[in-house]
Write an enzyme that holds these catalytic residues in place. Structure first.
Site, PDB file in Angstrom:
ATOM      1  N   ALA A 129       0.836  -1.205   0.000  1.00  0.00           N
ATOM      2  CA  ALA A 129       0.000   0.000   0.000  1.00  0.00           C
ATOM      3  C   ALA A 129       0.863   1.243   0.000  1.00  0.00           C
ATOM      4  CB  ALA A 129      -0.877   0.006   1.245  1.00  0.00           C
ATOM      5  N   ILE A 155      11.410  -1.337   8.058  1.00  0.00           N
ATOM      6  CA  ILE A 155      11.337  -0.744   9.394  1.00  0.00           C
ATOM      7  C   ILE A 155      12.705  -0.811  10.089  1.00  0.00           C
ATOM      8  CG2 ILE A 155      10.116  -0.732  11.608  1.00  0.00           C
ATOM      9  CD1 ILE A 155       8.429  -0.015   8.982  1.00  0.00           C
ATOM     10  N   HIS A 336      37.430  14.741  -6.098  1.00  0.00           N
ATOM     11  CA  HIS A 336      38.345  13.641  -5.752  1.00  0.00           C
ATOM     12  C   HIS A 336      38.809  12.856  -6.979  1.00  0.00           C
ATOM     13  CE1 HIS A 336      37.080  14.406  -1.624  1.00  0.00           C
ATOM     14  NE2 HIS A 336      38.000  13.565  -1.217  1.00  0.00           N
ATOM     15  N   GLY A 337      38.116  13.001  -8.100  1.00  0.00           N
ATOM     16  CA  GLY A 337      38.512  12.220  -9.268  1.00  0.00           C
ATOM     17  C   GLY A 337      38.316  10.733  -9.009  1.00  0.00           C
ATOM     18  N   GLU A 361      11.291   9.704   5.762  1.00  0.00           N
ATOM     19  CA  GLU A 361      10.218  10.676   6.038  1.00  0.00           C
ATOM     20  C   GLU A 361       9.544  11.174   4.760  1.00  0.00           C
ATOM     21  OE1 GLU A 361       9.846  10.818   9.215  1.00  0.00           O
ATOM     22  OE2 GLU A 361      11.839  10.208   9.874  1.00  0.00           O
TER      23      GLU A 361
HETATM   24  C1  LIG Z   1      16.724   2.379   4.695  1.00  0.00           C
HETATM   25  C2  LIG Z   1      15.296   2.741   4.885  1.00  0.00           C
HETATM   26  C3  LIG Z   1      14.792   2.863   6.171  1.00  0.00           C
HETATM   27  C4  LIG Z   1      13.440   3.146   6.376  1.00  0.00           C
HETATM   28  N1  LIG Z   1      12.949   3.168   7.653  1.00  0.00           N
HETATM   29  C5  LIG Z   1      11.609   3.285   7.844  1.00  0.00           C
HETATM   30  C6  LIG Z   1      11.059   3.160   9.166  1.00  0.00           C
HETATM   31  O1  LIG Z   1      11.779   2.995  10.155  1.00  0.00           O
HETATM   32  N2  LIG Z   1       9.706   3.229   9.299  1.00  0.00           N
HETATM   33  C7  LIG Z   1       8.878   3.414   8.237  1.00  0.00           C
HETATM   34  O2  LIG Z   1       7.665   3.454   8.438  1.00  0.00           O
HETATM   35  N3  LIG Z   1       9.369   3.520   6.971  1.00  0.00           N
HETATM   36  C8  LIG Z   1      10.709   3.448   6.751  1.00  0.00           C
HETATM   37  N4  LIG Z   1      11.228   3.548   5.483  1.00  0.00           N
HETATM   38  C9  LIG Z   1      10.316   3.718   4.369  1.00  0.00           C
HETATM   39  C10 LIG Z   1      10.379   5.092   3.722  1.00  0.00           C
HETATM   40  O3  LIG Z   1       9.820   6.071   4.573  1.00  0.00           O
HETATM   41  C11 LIG Z   1       9.651   4.958   2.393  1.00  0.00           C
HETATM   42  O4  LIG Z   1      10.414   4.075   1.588  1.00  0.00           O
HETATM   43  C12 LIG Z   1       9.453   6.270   1.693  1.00  0.00           C
HETATM   44  O5  LIG Z   1       8.607   7.120   2.441  1.00  0.00           O
HETATM   45  C13 LIG Z   1       8.835   6.049   0.304  1.00  0.00           C
HETATM   46  O6  LIG Z   1       7.677   5.270   0.416  1.00  0.00           O
HETATM   47  P1  LIG Z   1       7.553   3.945  -0.441  1.00  0.00           P
HETATM   48  O7  LIG Z   1       8.812   3.152  -0.316  1.00  0.00           O
HETATM   49  O8  LIG Z   1       6.278   3.259  -0.062  1.00  0.00           O
HETATM   50  O9  LIG Z   1       7.520   4.455  -1.907  1.00  0.00           O
HETATM   51  P2  LIG Z   1       6.263   4.550  -2.856  1.00  0.00           P
HETATM   52  O10 LIG Z   1       5.149   5.217  -2.151  1.00  0.00           O
HETATM   53  O11 LIG Z   1       6.033   3.206  -3.469  1.00  0.00           O
HETATM   54  O12 LIG Z   1       6.819   5.547  -3.946  1.00  0.00           O
HETATM   55  C14 LIG Z   1       7.528   5.126  -5.130  1.00  0.00           C
HETATM   56  C15 LIG Z   1       7.590   6.326  -6.061  1.00  0.00           C
HETATM   57  O13 LIG Z   1       6.264   6.683  -6.473  1.00  0.00           O
HETATM   58  C16 LIG Z   1       5.975   8.025  -6.093  1.00  0.00           C
HETATM   59  N5  LIG Z   1       4.596   8.051  -5.608  1.00  0.00           N
HETATM   60  C17 LIG Z   1       3.979   7.137  -4.818  1.00  0.00           C
HETATM   61  N6  LIG Z   1       2.713   7.493  -4.599  1.00  0.00           N
HETATM   62  C18 LIG Z   1       2.514   8.656  -5.250  1.00  0.00           C
HETATM   63  C19 LIG Z   1       1.419   9.534  -5.398  1.00  0.00           C
HETATM   64  N7  LIG Z   1       0.235   9.272  -4.813  1.00  0.00           N
HETATM   65  N8  LIG Z   1       1.571  10.641  -6.143  1.00  0.00           N
HETATM   66  C20 LIG Z   1       2.750  10.914  -6.727  1.00  0.00           C
HETATM   67  N9  LIG Z   1       3.848  10.127  -6.630  1.00  0.00           N
HETATM   68  C21 LIG Z   1       3.725   9.021  -5.900  1.00  0.00           C
HETATM   69  C22 LIG Z   1       6.981   8.371  -4.996  1.00  0.00           C
HETATM   70  O14 LIG Z   1       7.292   9.748  -4.952  1.00  0.00           O
HETATM   71  C23 LIG Z   1       8.189   7.575  -5.418  1.00  0.00           C
HETATM   72  O15 LIG Z   1       8.928   8.293  -6.372  1.00  0.00           O
HETATM   73  C24 LIG Z   1      12.585   3.331   5.262  1.00  0.00           C
HETATM   74  C25 LIG Z   1      13.106   3.271   3.965  1.00  0.00           C
HETATM   75  C26 LIG Z   1      14.434   2.962   3.768  1.00  0.00           C
HETATM   76  C27 LIG Z   1      14.963   2.867   2.361  1.00  0.00           C
END
Ligand SMILES: Cc1cc2nc3c(=O)[nH]c(=O)nc-3n(C[C@H](O)[C@H](O)[C@H](O)COP(=O)(O)OP(=O)(O)OC[C@H]3O[C@@H](n4cnc5c(N)ncnc54)[C@H](O)[C@@H]3O)c2cc1C
Length: 387
Positions: A129, A155, A336-337, A361
């Site tokens: 989702a 997470i 740094h090249g 975030e």
């Molecule tokens: C190392 C790491 C640690 C993390 N830690 C946490 C954590 O502790 N807790 C937690 O809850 N989350 C965590 N996250 C999740 C992170 O917050 C999300 O990956 C991030 O907010 C993007 O959400 P998504 O991965 O669901 O991307 P998606 O929502 O699938 O987005 C994919 C792309 O589609 C675009 N997109 C999606 N929906 C729309 C829309 N409606 N309109 C326009 N563009 C859209 C986005 O901008 C993006 O470019 C972590 C992620 C990473 C990589």
């Protein structure tokens, strides 16, 4: 909530020494093993009160203001990103607990969170989702308990967190006003955690898949008002976007410092490259980005400390920060090249670590949405405060 100027100066000095003397040396080990040695790092972080930085002093924390926390987090962002994410996620979730919890919940949780006895993680993102009203996790009331079902992924701190602030629908008919934040104990029957594949940067920590299958969670574990969890958290976590911008700032400052030092040492055609105008152009652009980001972050932190809402500022800082650190680390690599692409210098790691700032975030599209909506709704600068 803030330390006195003198107490803060002492805390900051000790923290900066600690970061460089006791944490930075783990960089090679983390990179080569893809593991933060938690058995060594967590006790050190606890000893230095790193888990209580945003918990009020009255509940056993350090009680830093946003303006005081920003430079500390920026310093953490100069060393290995695997350590920075541990500190960031715990403190951000601790701050959310401090803002949302009832008084009895605060009394029970915050002193333990401040010492690191309890480690809190943030469970919002789902594999099936989008983030927000699209959430699929559901909790159904059954007497004094909720029965929770759903999945989360990515997470942070999932290998050791004791409690997960988990967002789920408790009343799907109410849309955004039907989502609650439940604090789920790691040991809850039906709750399983599985590690995700390793990361591009900020390596060494586990970012888990969480599965909740008929988990019985006490109803008293709701943080904030039932059904208003997402709305209240959006407010509580404005400052957390600012903290990601502080991370971009720290990484950008380190990349600039390393590039200045390298450019003075690297000699081509009989001269240090620092004397070439092309390289000076890179350095000047990097310094300008760092200065702009510093100014924005400190301005927004001061507003947050005055108790003002900062939705637009926090998203602007987060958005500008990820773009600025992207440009700065790009240019640092160019200064740094070829050797910058090797592990001889920390630039390649900083480059990879910085790319997480795009995602934490919320991605850029979310920040753009928040900023545009705020301005369309009439948000304007507050000239009284020099904004
Ligand atoms: C190392 C790491 C640690 C993390 N830690 C946490 C954590 O502790 N807790 C937690 O809850 N989350 C965590 N996250 C999740 C992170 O917050 C999300 O990956 C991030 O907010 C993007 O959400 P998504 O991965 O669901 O991307 P998606 O929502 O699938 O987005 C994919 C792309 O589609 C675009 N997109 C999606 N929906 C729309 C829309 N409606 N309109 C326009 N563009 C859209 C986005 O901008 C993006 O470019 C972590 C992620 C990473 C990589």
């Amino acid at each position: 909530m803030a330390l006195t100027a003198e107490a803060y100066r002492k805390f900051k000095k000790e923290m900066i020494e600690f970061i460089w003397e006791e944490l930075d040396p783990y960089e090679d080990e983390i990179e080569s093993t893809d593991k933060v040695p938690l058995d060594k790092v967590l006790p050190k972080l606890r000893r230095m009160h790193c888990f209580g930085m945003l918990v009020p002093e009255g509940y056993g924390g350090v009680g830093l203001s946003a303006s005081q926390y920003v430079p500390i987090l920026a310093e953490f962002s100069k060393i290995h990103g695997g350590i920075r994410v541990i500190v960031h996620v715990h403190n951000t979730t601790a701050k959310a607990v401090a803002q949302l919890a009832s008084e009895p919940q605060k009394q029970e949780l915050l002193p333990r969170i401040a010492t690191g006895e309890y480690s809190v993680a943030f469970g919002l993102t789902e594999p099936d989702a989008g983030t927000g009203r699209d959430l699929q996790s559901r909790a159904v009331r059954d007497g004094d308990e909720f029965i929770l079902n759903g999945r989360k992924h990515l997470i942070t701190n999932s290998e050791f967190a004791s409690h997960f602030m988990t967002f789920c629908y408790t009343d799907p008919s109410r849309g955004a006003h039907g989502i609650s934040a439940l604090l789920v104990d790691r040991e809850t029957p039906g709750f399983t955690i599985r590690a995700m594949p390793p990361l591009m940067g900020c390596r060494g920590g586990e970012h888990g898949y969480l599965t909740f299958k008929d988990c019985r969670v006490p109803a008293k574990n709701i943080m904030g008002t039932e059904g208003e969890g997402l709305v209240q958290m959006t407010v509580a976590l404005e400052v957390s976007r600012l903290f990601i911008a502080a991370t971009s700032l720290g990484t950008a400052e380190r990349a600039l410092d390393l590039s200045l030092a390298f450019s003075k040492k690297r000699v081509t055609f009989g001269k240090p490259i620092a004397e070439r105008q092309a390289v000076q152009t890179y350095l000047a652009e990097m310094a300008t980005d760092v200065y702009a980001l510093r100014s924005m972050v400190h301005d927004a932190a001061r507003k947050a400390d005055r108790g003002e809402r900062i939705p637009a500022e926090a998203s602007m800082c987060k958005l500008f920060g990820l773009e600025a650190v992207g440009r700065v680390t790009d240019r640092a690599l160019l200064v740094h090249g070829g050797v910058g692409y090797t592990r001889k210098y920390p630039i390649e790691r900083l480059y990879r670590d910085a790319r997480l700032n795009w995602l934490e975030e919320g991605p850029p599209t979310i920040q753009q949405l928040v900023i545009a909506r705020n301005f369309l709704d009439g948000y304007r600068w507050d000239d009284d405060h020099g904004g």
